[in-house]
Enzyme design. Structure first.
Site, short mmCIF file in Angstrom:
data_model
loop_
_atom_site.label_atom_id
_atom_site.label_comp_id
_atom_site.label_asym_id
_atom_site.label_seq_id
_atom_site.Cartn_x
_atom_site.Cartn_y
_atom_site.Cartn_z
CB CYS A 31 113.01 32.66 -23.53
SG CYS A 31 112.13 32.66 -25.09
NE ARG A 88 116.40 29.55 -19.70
CZ ARG A 88 115.89 28.60 -18.92
NH1 ARG A 88 116.69 27.84 -18.22
NH2 ARG A 88 114.60 28.43 -18.82
CD1 TRP A 127 115.56 28.04 -29.26
CD2 TRP A 127 113.38 27.67 -28.92
NE1 TRP A 127 115.22 26.86 -29.89
CE2 TRP A 127 113.88 26.61 -29.70
CE3 TRP A 127 112.02 27.65 -28.60
CZ2 TRP A 127 113.11 25.56 -30.15
CZ3 TRP A 127 111.24 26.60 -29.05
CH2 TRP A 127 111.78 25.57 -29.81
CG ASN A 132 111.29 31.05 -20.28
OD1 ASN A 132 111.05 30.57 -21.39
ND2 ASN A 132 111.78 30.34 -19.29
N GLY A 133 108.18 31.47 -21.65
CA GLY A 133 107.00 30.61 -21.54
C GLY A 133 106.09 30.84 -22.74
CD GLU A 165 122.52 10.49 -25.94
OE1 GLU A 165 121.32 10.57 -26.20
OE2 GLU A 165 123.18 11.47 -25.53
CE LYS A 202 124.15 14.35 -27.34
NZ LYS A 202 123.36 13.91 -26.22
CD GLU A 218 121.89 17.28 -29.16
OE1 GLU A 218 120.97 18.06 -28.89
OE2 GLU A 218 122.34 16.47 -28.32
CG HIS A 220 111.98 -6.39 -39.83
ND1 HIS A 220 111.30 -7.49 -40.32
CD2 HIS A 220 112.67 -6.85 -38.76
CE1 HIS A 220 111.56 -8.55 -39.58
NE2 HIS A 220 112.40 -8.18 -38.62
CE LYS A 266 122.23 21.38 -21.02
NZ LYS A 266 122.76 20.15 -21.63
O1 M6R Z 1 116.81 18.84 -19.22
P1 M6R Z 1 116.28 17.56 -19.78
O2 M6R Z 1 117.17 16.39 -19.48
O3 M6R Z 1 114.87 17.29 -19.41
O4 M6R Z 1 116.31 17.78 -21.36
C1 M6R Z 1 115.76 16.83 -22.21
C2 M6R Z 1 116.18 17.07 -23.64
O5 M6R Z 1 115.74 18.30 -24.08
C3 M6R Z 1 117.70 16.98 -23.81
O6 M6R Z 1 118.22 15.78 -23.34
C4 M6R Z 1 118.08 17.14 -25.29
O7 M6R Z 1 117.62 16.04 -26.02
C5 M6R Z 1 119.58 17.32 -25.43
N1 M6R Z 1 119.88 18.45 -26.26
C6 M6R Z 1 120.26 16.14 -26.02
O8 M6R Z 1 121.63 16.31 -26.12
#
Ligand code: M6R
Length: 612
Positions: free
Chosen positions: A2, A27, A81, A107-108, A487, A491, A494, A510, A607
């Site tokens: 949000c 957000r 969100w 927001n929260g 990672e 990527k 997501e 395993h 984000k």
């Molecule tokens: O703002 P932050 O680095 O704390 O965010 C952590 C994760 O939410 C963030 O890295 C998320 O996994 C990304 N979308 C990955 O690309």
């Protein structure tokens, strides 16, 4: 999670709110809404989907509207969100009380909303959200003084909130309150903004007040009053200048922010290096506030982060163990905060977060602070909660990262923490001068090597075309590159919505090897290093199950089992993760683009994850 915005000033209120919401869309983007005051009535507009849908649903008369005889307009906006209640128009903010006197954006999460709601039986609720309870409580608590009503309401709330309200009963003011969710006041010339981040206000001002927990108050066209629940006194808060520019939040000719941010990596990494490395000396001037004595005595490091920031923590574990020769533990915030971690003295606890607002990371920080251990933040947003609450914070100087998929912040975190690791190793005398210089030289060359990778991406695009229709990917690596396999897979998941697993290559036998058949693309990191022969053995295991093998490797590394070879510049094994992640970012990007995904705002994601 949000985004909220409020404005008081003489600009066109609708333009300010809509433009702010578009910048906040990263957000959350499942529904949105705005509210303004017109002829002493609250007008509210809401829509599901993107901000553009809200924008096109607004009456044209409203768009040219300017409120009030003194020329000042005020209003609030929200992009959602969903947490409590599905994405729908009824659940979209702003929310309004029974008599349409107060309207709120939030927001929260109000954790005790059900209990509070049960005590408001005579109030008519029209949404499933936790937020709506707050506006009804304000209605109940209002006795002719908004600040009193807000104070008495927030005393009842459990959970997190950044709240902005307007009321037709005190019509010339914006009201606000904050706990555990970001809220920032932007100070312009004869106008004031309030929002979840600085990005949404950058086009108008670079002067900001970062509100603190339990702050509440009011903004009129002449003054800003901030009180705090703990002291109940008028607060003096410093005004911070943020040197980000509006150009930094433009796509500048790139199709997506993510691609722009991938291409910004050489420049931002160079900036981070030159700000701290002077020939052979590392200087952290104001950033590291710990004494040399404290640093010398560090005997253990614990690193906490979430998502991509957690992957940075994992890479650093290998690097720190190599240069510092002390135990390094890592954890994700959501696990750490609920486990019975044994925290020993002389432990330095590092918190990595691009946004500095991730709820699980912040909750972990607050736990660690109770143990009085030294805490170090690594963060990209000045003024964020992590920045303010950690004892020291390394600012990763990446500029705004808008794409939900983190790219330049990840490599920025690594470069900064590598430099910090070497700085600490020097203090603790755990590294030879020769190795220190080798690593420093390799770090120096990273921006140039990334430029080389980015100068010709045609082969990565070809690979994307070959594999974008696949349903599953496997990413394998060993040692310090194992977190890069995680990672790379994250990527791809997501932004393309393709299932992908990252795995330590030696663990394949395993269990996961059972998944492999000729349909499965396997991306394997086989760049030069002490474990290359081991990686080759794993590569054979995979190939003999007929997988399609895409290898990230260096010139001179040969294997018949590699089907597709991405040749990268050769660097020190311990520095190689910072290069190796770049083609994986690009592979994910091009696959997602071929699939026509919403790359900068993938479904279900936000984000900044400011809720638990
Ligand atoms: O703002 P932050 O680095 O704390 O965010 C952590 C994760 O939410 C963030 O890295 C998320 O996994 C990304 N979308 C990955 O690309």
């Amino acid at each position: 999670m949000c985004g909220i915005i409020g404005y008081i000033g003489k600009r066109n209120i609708i333009e300010v709110l809509i433009s702010g919401l578009k910048h906040l869309e990263y957000r959350g983007y499942d529904s949105s809404g705005i509210a303004i005051l017109k002829e002493n009535k609250i007008l509210r507009y809401r829509a599901t989907g993107k901000i553009s849908k809200l924008e096109s649903s607004l009456p044209t008369s409203l768009i040219s509207h300017q409120e009030s005889s003194n020329g000042y307009s005020l209003g609030i906006g929200h992009t959602r969100w969903a947490t409590h209640g599905k994405p729908s128009e009824e659940n979209a903010h702003p929310h309004i009380d029974c008599n349409r006197n107060f309207v709120i954006v939030h927001n929260g999460i109000i954790e005790n909303f059900l209990e509070l709601k049960s005590k408001l039986q005579h109030h008519k609720f029209s949404s499933e959200t936790d937020t709506e309870v707050v506006v009804h409580l304000i209605e109940k608590n209002y006795n002719g003084n908004m600040l009193e009503a807000i104070k008495n309401t927030i005393k009842l709330l459990e959970g997190s909130y950044a709240i902005v309200l307007i009321s037709r009963l005190e019509p010339q003011k914006l009201f606000f309150a904050r706990k555990d969710s970001p809220l920032i006041i932007g100070i312009g010339e004869d106008e004031t903004f309030i929002a979840s981040d600085v990005i949404s206000m950058l086009g108008y001002t670079n002067k900001f007040i970062f509100l603190e927990n339990y702050d509440y108050g009011e903004i009129s066209n002449t003054e800003i009053k901030i009180y705090n629940l703990n002291s109940e006194k008028l607060q003096q808060r410093s005004v911070n200048i943020v040197n980000w520019t509006p150009q930094m939040i433009e796509k500048s000719g790139f199709k997506h922010f993510m691609l722009k941010e991938i291409y910004e990596q050489p420049q931002v990494l160079r900036e981070n290096i030159t700000a701290r490395v002077f020939s052979e000396e590392i200087v952290f001037s104001e950033e590291i506030k710990f004494t040399k004595k404290l640093l010398k005595n560090i005997q253990k490091i614990l690193i906490i982060g979430c998502g991509t920031s957690y992957h940075a923590a994992l890479v650093c574990k290998y690097f720190f163990e190599h240069v510092l020769k002390i135990p390094v533990e890592t954890d994700v915030g959501s696990e750490f905060r609920y486990r019975e971690c044994i925290l020993q003295k002389n432990t330095l606890v590092i918190f990595i977060s691009q946004s500095g607002e991730t709820a699980d990371t912040l909750a972990s920080l607050r736990i660690v602070k109770q143990y009085k251990l030294p805490t170090l933040g690594v963060c990209n947003v000045i003024g964020s909660s992590l920045f303010r609450e950690a004892d020291s914070t390394i600012y990763i100087r990446c500029g705004p990262e808008i794409g939900v998929a983190s790219t330049k912040a990840f490599t920025g975190q690594l470069v900064c923490l590598y430099i910090f690791g070497l700085y600490l190793a020097k203090i603790k005398q755990t590294i030879s001068q020769k190795r220190y210089i080798e690593l420093l030289n390799s770090i120096y060359k990273v921006p140039t090597y990334i430029e080389q990778i980015l100068s010709d991406t045609s082969y990565i695009k070809q690979l994307a075309k070959m594999f974008y229709t696949k349903h599953d990917f496997l990413y394998l690596a060993r040692g310090i590159n194992y977190p890069i396999a995680l990672e790379g897979a994250l990527k791809l998941k997501e932004i393309s919505y393709i299932h992908a697993e990252g795995y330590p290559a030696g663990e394949m036998k395993h269990g996961p090897i059972a998944l492999i058949d000729k349909e499965m693309p396997v991306v394997i990191i086989a760049t030069k290093g002490s474990l290359l022969q081991k990686v080759f053995s794993n590569l054979e295991e995979v190939k003999s199950r007929e997988a399609k093998v895409i290898a990230l490797t260096n010139y001179g590394v040969e294997s018949k089992s590699i089907d597709y070879k991405l040749v990268l510049p050769e660097t020190d094994e311990f520095v190689s993760p910072i290069l190796n992640v770049v083609p994986l970012q690009l592979l994910a990007y091009y696959i997602a683009d071929l699939l026509n995904r919403e790359i900068d705002q993938p479904r279900n994601l936000a984000k900044s994850v400011t809720v638990e």
